[in-house]
Design a protein around this motif. Structure first.
Motif, PDB file in Angstrom:
ATOM      1  N   ARG A  86      -2.801  -1.389 -26.996  1.00  0.00           N
ATOM      2  CA  ARG A  86      -2.862  -2.279 -25.840  1.00  0.00           C
ATOM      3  C   ARG A  86      -2.479  -3.698 -26.235  1.00  0.00           C
ATOM      4  N   ASP A  87      -2.617  -4.019 -27.516  1.00  0.00           N
ATOM      5  CA  ASP A  87      -2.340  -5.392 -27.964  1.00  0.00           C
ATOM      6  C   ASP A  87      -1.338  -5.453 -29.107  1.00  0.00           C
ATOM      7  N   GLY A  88      -0.463  -4.456 -29.184  1.00  0.00           N
ATOM      8  CA  GLY A  88       0.523  -4.505 -30.263  1.00  0.00           C
ATOM      9  C   GLY A  88       1.104  -3.134 -30.544  1.00  0.00           C
ATOM     10  N   LYS A  89       1.741  -3.000 -31.682  1.00  0.00           N
ATOM     11  CA  LYS A  89       2.347  -1.724 -32.048  1.00  0.00           C
ATOM     12  C   LYS A  89       2.542  -1.684 -33.550  1.00  0.00           C
ATOM     13  N   VAL A  90       2.731  -0.482 -34.072  1.00  0.00           N
ATOM     14  CA  VAL A  90       3.076  -0.347 -35.483  1.00  0.00           C
ATOM     15  C   VAL A  90       4.208   0.657 -35.595  1.00  0.00           C
ATOM     16  N   GLU A  91       5.198   0.310 -36.410  1.00  0.00           N
ATOM     17  CA  GLU A  91       6.333   1.205 -36.657  1.00  0.00           C
ATOM     18  C   GLU A  91       6.074   1.938 -37.966  1.00  0.00           C
ATOM     19  N   LEU A  92       6.289   3.244 -37.957  1.00  0.00           N
ATOM     20  CA  LEU A  92       6.058   4.035 -39.161  1.00  0.00           C
ATOM     21  C   LEU A  92       7.318   4.789 -39.542  1.00  0.00           C
ATOM     22  N   ASN A  93       7.731   4.617 -40.782  1.00  0.00           N
ATOM     23  CA  ASN A  93       8.871   5.359 -41.313  1.00  0.00           C
ATOM     24  C   ASN A  93       8.395   6.362 -42.361  1.00  0.00           C
ATOM     25  N   GLU A  94       9.332   7.164 -42.843  1.00  0.00           N
ATOM     26  CA  GLU A  94       9.004   8.191 -43.835  1.00  0.00           C
ATOM     27  C   GLU A  94       8.213   7.587 -45.008  1.00  0.00           C
ATOM     28  N   GLY A  95       7.135   8.251 -45.371  1.00  0.00           N
ATOM     29  CA  GLY A  95       6.334   7.775 -46.493  1.00  0.00           C
ATOM     30  C   GLY A  95       5.354   6.678 -46.126  1.00  0.00           C
ATOM     31  N   GLU A  96       5.184   6.461 -44.833  1.00  0.00           N
ATOM     32  CA  GLU A  96       4.250   5.432 -44.387  1.00  0.00           C
ATOM     33  C   GLU A  96       3.112   6.066 -43.590  1.00  0.00           C
TER      34      GLU A  96
END
Lengths: 121, 121
Positions: free
Chosen positions: B65-75
């Motif tokens: 609701r107050d942001g986001k997180v990007e996740l790539n391989e190995g994260e």
């Protein structure tokens, strides 16, 4: 709350010692820890918790009193509580562990390989 | 006890449906689950447990609701209990989840994306 991804290889780049697990994340009362391992660890077990091994890079072996399991990159294994095991890696291997918070890496087999707890990276 | 490694990519090759987590391992009362995800999931939270997302292949995003997180391989990322989130992947992404046994994938937001529990692959 933090909104940053935890990049495992970036975390691994921050330390070089072997058999010295570093916490990267906590989930409820569990910890995700990274370790670089090479050579023989000691025979030990964990009386109160299963233990997850997840190979991030390299390969390793877990010896049991009645067998063994080989783990390569992208492979995991759950060692049941109370089962004696001895990790081994011929070449340096990057491993993620999942354990309950406060577990001792060598179980009851304390010695020079017993690592300090709750060290974050 | 079984002495076989759990190979995640081999497990992923055994199913194709999206948003349908399959259990690959249990540790104490926790489960390690694999899912292929694509598109938008529903907003939901898990009142009683944190939730681990670990990207095995591809990339994804978790909206808050107050942001986001990007996740790539190995994260990886730990969504704290009670925090509303909505996973999203533009292209198919292979994810490993760590959750307590019995958790509902959609939290209280049951609907067509609510998956059957305890399906192993």
């Amino acid at each position: 709350m933090s909104k940053s991804a935890i990049n495992l290889l970036e975390k691994f780049s921050k330390f070089s010692e072997h058999w010295s697990p570093k916490v990267v994340a906590e989930m409820n009362d569990y910890q995700f820890k990274l370790a670089k391992i090479q050579g023989d660890f000691v025979w030990h077990d964990h009386k109160d918790t299963d233990e997850v091994f997840f190979v991030i890079e390299g390969s390793m072996r877990i010896d049991f009193r009645d067998g063994k399991v080989e783990l390569n990159e992208g492979e995991m294994f759950v060692v049941p509580k109370g089962v004696e095991h001895k990790p081994f890696a011929e070449n340096e291997c990057k491993v993620m562990f999942v354990e309950t918070r406060g577990v001792t890496n060598t179980g009851d087999a304390s010695g020079e390989l017993t690592a300090e707890k709750d060290v974050w990276v």
